[in-house]
Structure formats: C-alpha cells, structure tokens
Scaffold this motif. Structure first.
Motif, PDB file in Angstrom:
ATOM      1  N   ASN A 275       0.826  -1.214   0.000  1.00 17.78           N
ATOM      2  CA  ASN A 275       0.000   0.000   0.000  1.00 17.78           C
ATOM      3  C   ASN A 275       0.857   1.260   0.000  1.00 17.78           C
ATOM      4  OD1 ASN A 275      -2.281  -1.599   0.102  1.00 17.78           O
ATOM      5  ND2 ASN A 275      -2.518  -1.444   2.315  1.00 17.78           N
ATOM      6  N   ILE A 276       1.956   1.213   0.748  1.00 15.24           N
ATOM      7  CA  ILE A 276       2.885   2.357   0.771  1.00 15.24           C
ATOM      8  C   ILE A 276       3.467   2.578  -0.622  1.00 15.24           C
ATOM      9  CG2 ILE A 276       5.101   3.193   1.671  1.00 15.24           C
ATOM     10  CD1 ILE A 276       4.407   1.672   4.295  1.00 15.24           C
ATOM     11  N   PHE A 277       3.822   1.474  -1.291  1.00 17.62           N
ATOM     12  CA  PHE A 277       4.362   1.562  -2.653  1.00 17.62           C
ATOM     13  C   PHE A 277       3.307   2.083  -3.628  1.00 17.62           C
ATOM     14  CE2 PHE A 277       5.484  -0.871  -6.681  1.00 17.62           C
ATOM     15  CZ  PHE A 277       6.414   0.071  -7.104  1.00 17.62           C
ATOM     16  N   ALA A 278       2.049   1.668  -3.437  1.00 15.04           N
ATOM     17  CA  ALA A 278       0.962   2.177  -4.281  1.00 15.04           C
ATOM     18  C   ALA A 278       0.872   3.693  -4.145  1.00 15.04           C
ATOM     19  CB  ALA A 278      -0.361   1.522  -3.891  1.00 15.04           C
ATOM     20  N   GLY A 279       1.071   4.187  -2.915  1.00 11.69           N
ATOM     21  CA  GLY A 279       1.087   5.631  -2.692  1.00 11.69           C
ATOM     22  C   GLY A 279       2.261   6.301  -3.387  1.00 11.69           C
ATOM     23  N   ASP A 280       3.410   5.632  -3.391  1.00 15.09           N
ATOM     24  CA  ASP A 280       4.591   6.166  -4.080  1.00 15.09           C
ATOM     25  C   ASP A 280       4.342   6.259  -5.590  1.00 15.09           C
ATOM     26  OD1 ASP A 280       5.931   6.294  -1.681  1.00 15.09           O
ATOM     27  OD2 ASP A 280       6.949   4.368  -1.933  1.00 15.09           O
ATOM     28  N   LEU A 281       3.688   5.238  -6.144  1.00 13.29           N
ATOM     29  CA  LEU A 281       3.363   5.257  -7.579  1.00 13.29           C
ATOM     30  C   LEU A 281       2.380   6.376  -7.895  1.00 13.29           C
ATOM     31  CD1 LEU A 281       2.984   1.441  -8.436  1.00 13.29           C
ATOM     32  CD2 LEU A 281       4.875   2.955  -9.053  1.00 13.29           C
ATOM     33  N   PHE A 282       1.411   6.570  -7.007  1.00 11.32           N
ATOM     34  CA  PHE A 282       0.455   7.660  -7.201  1.00 11.32           C
ATOM     35  C   PHE A 282       1.177   9.004  -7.255  1.00 11.32           C
ATOM     36  CE2 PHE A 282      -2.245  10.978  -5.286  1.00 11.32           C
ATOM     37  CZ  PHE A 282      -3.279  11.005  -6.216  1.00 11.32           C
ATOM     38  N   ARG A 283       2.123   9.207  -6.344  1.00 13.90           N
ATOM     39  CA  ARG A 283       2.896  10.454  -6.345  1.00 13.90           C
ATOM     40  C   ARG A 283       3.744  10.567  -7.608  1.00 13.90           C
ATOM     41  NH1 ARG A 283       2.792   9.357  -0.873  1.00 13.90           N
ATOM     42  NH2 ARG A 283       4.643   8.016  -0.959  1.00 13.90           N
ATOM     43  N   MET A 284       4.340   9.457  -8.042  1.00  9.84           N
ATOM     44  CA  MET A 284       5.164   9.464  -9.256  1.00  9.84           C
ATOM     45  C   MET A 284       4.341   9.929 -10.465  1.00  9.84           C
ATOM     46  SD  MET A 284       7.077   6.245 -11.152  1.00  9.84           S
ATOM     47  CE  MET A 284       5.537   5.561 -11.821  1.00  9.84           C
ATOM     48  N   TYR A 285       3.142   9.383 -10.614  1.00 11.84           N
ATOM     49  CA  TYR A 285       2.285   9.772 -11.743  1.00 11.84           C
ATOM     50  C   TYR A 285       1.777  11.201 -11.581  1.00 11.84           C
ATOM     51  CZ  TYR A 285       2.338   4.859 -13.153  1.00 11.84           C
ATOM     52  OH  TYR A 285       2.734   3.603 -13.549  1.00 11.84           O
ATOM     53  N   THR A 286       1.579  11.626 -10.324  1.00 19.10           N
ATOM     54  CA  THR A 286       1.160  13.010 -10.079  1.00 19.10           C
ATOM     55  C   THR A 286       2.253  13.981 -10.521  1.00 19.10           C
ATOM     56  OG1 THR A 286      -0.223  12.365  -8.190  1.00 19.10           O
ATOM     57  CG2 THR A 286       0.443  14.666  -8.315  1.00 19.10           C
TER      58      THR A 286
ATOM     59  N   ASN B  54     -11.441   8.508  -6.198  1.00 22.57           N
ATOM     60  CA  ASN B  54     -11.647   7.794  -4.944  1.00 22.57           C
ATOM     61  C   ASN B  54     -10.317   7.278  -4.412  1.00 22.57           C
ATOM     62  OD1 ASN B  54     -13.284   6.371  -2.888  1.00 22.57           O
ATOM     63  ND2 ASN B  54     -12.546   4.531  -3.906  1.00 22.57           N
ATOM     64  N   THR B  55     -10.137   7.320  -3.108  1.00 24.86           N
ATOM     65  CA  THR B  55      -8.946   6.737  -2.478  1.00 24.86           C
ATOM     66  C   THR B  55      -9.329   6.009  -1.205  1.00 24.86           C
ATOM     67  OG1 THR B  55      -8.477   8.772  -1.217  1.00 24.86           O
ATOM     68  CG2 THR B  55      -7.358   8.524  -3.349  1.00 24.86           C
ATOM     69  N   ILE B  56      -8.627   4.914  -0.952  1.00 25.47           N
ATOM     70  CA  ILE B  56      -8.761   4.187   0.315  1.00 25.47           C
ATOM     71  C   ILE B  56      -7.357   4.111   0.901  1.00 25.47           C
ATOM     72  CG2 ILE B  56      -9.438   2.046   1.453  1.00 25.47           C
ATOM     73  CD1 ILE B  56     -11.273   1.473  -0.931  1.00 25.47           C
ATOM     74  N   GLU B  57      -7.148   4.800   2.008  1.00 33.51           N
ATOM     75  CA  GLU B  57      -5.809   4.889   2.587  1.00 33.51           C
ATOM     76  C   GLU B  57      -5.411   3.583   3.274  1.00 33.51           C
ATOM     77  OE1 GLU B  57      -5.531   8.271   5.103  1.00 33.51           O
ATOM     78  OE2 GLU B  57      -5.930   9.707   3.486  1.00 33.51           O
ATOM     79  N   GLY B  58      -4.101   3.267   3.192  1.00 35.62           N
ATOM     80  CA  GLY B  58      -3.577   2.095   3.865  1.00 35.62           C
ATOM     81  C   GLY B  58      -3.406   2.383   5.356  1.00 35.62           C
ATOM     82  N   THR B  59      -3.406   1.356   6.166  1.00 36.67           N
ATOM     83  CA  THR B  59      -3.306   1.546   7.622  1.00 36.67           C
ATOM     84  C   THR B  59      -1.961   2.118   8.049  1.00 36.67           C
ATOM     85  OG1 THR B  59      -2.625  -0.767   7.829  1.00 36.67           O
ATOM     86  CG2 THR B  59      -4.959  -0.285   8.143  1.00 36.67           C
ATOM     87  N   SER B  60      -0.894   1.864   7.248  1.00 35.06           N
ATOM     88  CA  SER B  60       0.446   2.366   7.581  1.00 35.06           C
ATOM     89  C   SER B  60       0.935   3.421   6.588  1.00 35.06           C
ATOM     90  CB  SER B  60       1.450   1.206   7.624  1.00 35.06           C
ATOM     91  OG  SER B  60       1.105   0.286   8.629  1.00 35.06           O
ATOM     92  N   GLY B  61      -0.008   3.958   5.795  1.00 35.30           N
ATOM     93  CA  GLY B  61       0.351   4.958   4.796  1.00 35.30           C
ATOM     94  C   GLY B  61       0.069   4.454   3.394  1.00 35.30           C
ATOM     95  N   GLY B  62       0.166   5.361   2.425  1.00 36.55           N
ATOM     96  CA  GLY B  62      -0.104   4.982   1.049  1.00 36.55           C
ATOM     97  C   GLY B  62      -1.578   4.710   0.834  1.00 36.55           C
ATOM     98  N   PHE B  63      -1.875   3.896  -0.188  1.00 34.14           N
ATOM     99  CA  PHE B  63      -3.260   3.593  -0.529  1.00 34.14           C
ATOM    100  C   PHE B  63      -3.433   2.110  -0.823  1.00 34.14           C
ATOM    101  CE2 PHE B  63      -2.482   7.948  -2.163  1.00 34.14           C
ATOM    102  CZ  PHE B  63      -3.405   8.642  -1.380  1.00 34.14           C
ATOM    103  N   SER B  64      -4.513   1.559  -0.308  1.00 34.67           N
ATOM    104  CA  SER B  64      -4.855   0.207  -0.752  1.00 34.67           C
ATOM    105  C   SER B  64      -5.525   0.304  -2.116  1.00 34.67           C
ATOM    106  CB  SER B  64      -5.786  -0.478   0.249  1.00 34.67           C
ATOM    107  OG  SER B  64      -7.018   0.211   0.351  1.00 34.67           O
TER     108      SER B  64
END
Length: 354
Positions: free
Chosen positions: A121-132, A146-156
């Motif tokens: 999920n943290i890596f998914a958040g990193d990819l989201f930032r990369m594309y942003t 839509n976003t669903i945040e991961g429990t330790s950061g990033g996005f599920s």
C-alpha cells in the motif's frame, strides 16, 4: 507500401472533391466527418509528395552525370538526395503504422496495493505520487475519483483521472504489476522486501455504448471522506456502484452532490465493463494479448523498482535505467520513450507489443 500510398492519395483526392459538393457542405455531420478524414490523410499525402519530388530530382541528377562539367555537382546532389530519400522513406513507414484511436484521450487510472501487505500500500502511494509529478511536468491535470488509505500509509486503492494533451499515448504502457524491492519502513532488521502494486490505465470515453440495466446495479451511499481526510462531507454524497453480473465495483466521492457522484460513477462503471469485455473477446479469439492487469502476484511483473541499486527495469523490453530516484520524482520520460520506440519498432516489423 507504395500501392498503399497510392490508395491513400486517391482516397484523399476523393474526399477533397466531396468536400466541395454543395449537398455535403449543407450537411454538418458529413462535412465534419469528411474534414476529419481529409485531415488524417493529409500528412501521409504530403510526405508521399515530398518523397516523389526527391525521386524526380534524383532522376534529373542522374542525367547530369553524363555532362563532364556537371558530373561533380551531380554526384554531390545524388549523395544528398539519396540520404534525404532514406530519411523520408523511414518517416513514411512510421506514418503508415496504424494509429491508436485512443492516443489523444484522457485516462482513468487505478492503483492498488497487492502482494506485500502494508508495504504494498505504501508503494501504491509512491506510484500515485510518481504519476502526479509526471502529470505536473507535462502540464496535465489530475482529478482524484476515490482513495482508500492504507493503515500504515499509502493507498490500498486510488482511482483518478488525468486530463491533458495525448495522455493515453504516454501512459497506456503502465498497466500491469509493478514490483518494488527495498527495506520497508516497517522492517526492523534491515532486510530487503519485495512487494507489488497493480496499475490499470483506461482511456476516457465520453459516450460509452454499454447497456447497463438499473436492476443489475447495487448502489451504496456513505459519508465522503474528503480530499486527504479534509473537508469531510457529513451528508451521504459518496457513491459505490456494484455491477452484479460482472462484479465490477466503482466508487466516487469527488462531487458534493450524490447525484453527480452517481453519474460519474456510472460512466466509470461502463468504461470498466467495456475494458473487461474487450479483454475477454480478445482471449476468446485466441489473440496474443496480455491482460492489462494481473492478480498482483510477484511473478506477474512488468517493471521492477530496485531501491538498493537505484534501478528501474522494464521487463517487457529489457530496459534498465540507474536513476530510480529521478523516476519516482516524475522523470518518467526515459522509460516511456523507450517503450514507445520499442512499440513502434515491433509494429513496423508486423509484431504486436501487447
């Protein structure tokens, strides 16, 4: 190739003549369609005319070889024109490669954390930032659906739209499983872990001709969480639609109005169903087309992001670049351009990239 060029030239002349027909000129839709067709053909016709002009000049230079006073000049001209002819020939080849009708469209992207738990999920958040960041560098606009945040950061899960000039032409290769190799922030013993996130890229379709029955849709409403947890909407404006026959689920909470969220979610639902239908049709026909997105298993990877070596590797084209830090900051062009070049190369050879 030249037979095809002659056919294109003849078609261009036919369309040009039709555009002068008073009956066509009085029909807006026909006029619009023919004008677009003429525009699409013009670049090839103009380049073919340039090639024919070079051939004529080469023939004239060849005749001058018999004149002793002009022989040296003729040889220089022939060398220059031969080089120019090869260049234009290559450009004609590229122009004749079938164009992807979706290249000029905006895209809808979906990123999901897959294998690897919290780190995925943290890596998914990193990819989201990369594309942003990549979108910002290209002057594109991002709209989060839509976003669903991961429990330790990033996005599920993160779904968003990218709008701009020819977005799909650059991002269409991103669909698939992305693998990361690094020491997670949650790792206490410094061990390198491998995790994956999946990316799905779909071209935006303004009008999706998919018949979706209302009785096949289950709708749930809930409180919108707002952008990044802020501006929480206390009304039940967020909408989740489930297409019961296919199991496709979409969520939208970007609008303040439940009606607008539902309208946007319904269009997204149709796009996802259409994408799935096309995938199934291709498989039924035995087409060698890889699915755009796998299960997220580590083995189904299209690209690896190796942090210890600062390396990004795209496995489809055996391309590596030792600047992962720059790529994650949105400098994705070296990877994208390598993919576009290889795609074109394979198409010229009559092969399919997918």
């Amino acid at each position: 190739m030249f037979e095809r060029l002659e056919n294109i030239k003849a078609k261009y002349e036919e369309v040009s003549n039709l555009l002068t027909d008073p009956e066509i000129m009085s029909d807006f839709n026909k006029l619009k369609d023919l004008s677009k067709e003429q525009s699409d053909l013009k670049e090839v016709v103009d380049k073919y005319a340039e090639y024919q002009k070079i051939e004529d000049e080469l023939a004239q230079a060849k005749e001058m070889l018999n004149d002793s006073e002009l022989k040296e000049f003729a040889e220089e001209e022939m060398a220059r024109l031969t080089e120019e002819k090869e260049k234009v020939y290559g450009e004609l080849e590229i122009l004749l490669v079938p164009k992807d009708e979706n290249d000029g469209k905006n895209v809808i992207m979906e990123i999901r954390g897959a294998a690897g738990g919290d780190e995925a999920n943290i890596f998914a958040g990193d990819l989201f930032r990369m594309y942003t960041y990549y979108a910002e560098k290209n002057g594109w606009k991002i709209e989060v659906i839509n976003t669903i945040e991961g429990t330790s950061g990033g996005f599920s899960q993160a779904e968003f739209m990218i709008k701009g000039d020819s977005v799909y032409s650059k991002l269409k290769y991103e669909s698939g499983s992305h693998r990361v190799q690094r020491v997670p922030v949650t790792e206490t013993q410094g061990r390198v872990h491998t995790s994956t996130a999946t990316v799905l890229v779909m071209p935006e379709v303004e009008t999706v001709n998919i018949d979706v029955k209302e009785s096949d849709i289950k709708m749930d409403v809930y409180h919108s969480s707002g952008a990044g947890g802020q501006s929480v909407n206390t009304s039940n404006s967020a909408v989740r639609l489930t297409h019961i026959p296919t199991g496709v689920v979409v969520t939208c909470q970007t609008e303040r109005s439940q009606l607008k969220n539902r309208e946007r979610a319904l269009n997204l639902l149709k796009i996802k169903i259409k994408d799935e239908q096309e995938r199934q049709q291709a498989e039924a026909l035995g087409t060698e087309r890889k699915t755009k997105i796998g299960s997220g298993d580590r083995s189904e990877k299209i690209r690896t992001y190796n942090y210890p070596q600062n390396r990004v590797t795209d496995h489809r084209i055996n391309f590596s670049i030792m600047s992962l830090d720059k790529v994650m900051d949105g400098n994705l062009d070296p990877v994208v351009e390598a993919l576009i070049t290889e795609d074109l190369k394979r198409k010229l050879a009559g092969e399919s990239f997918e």
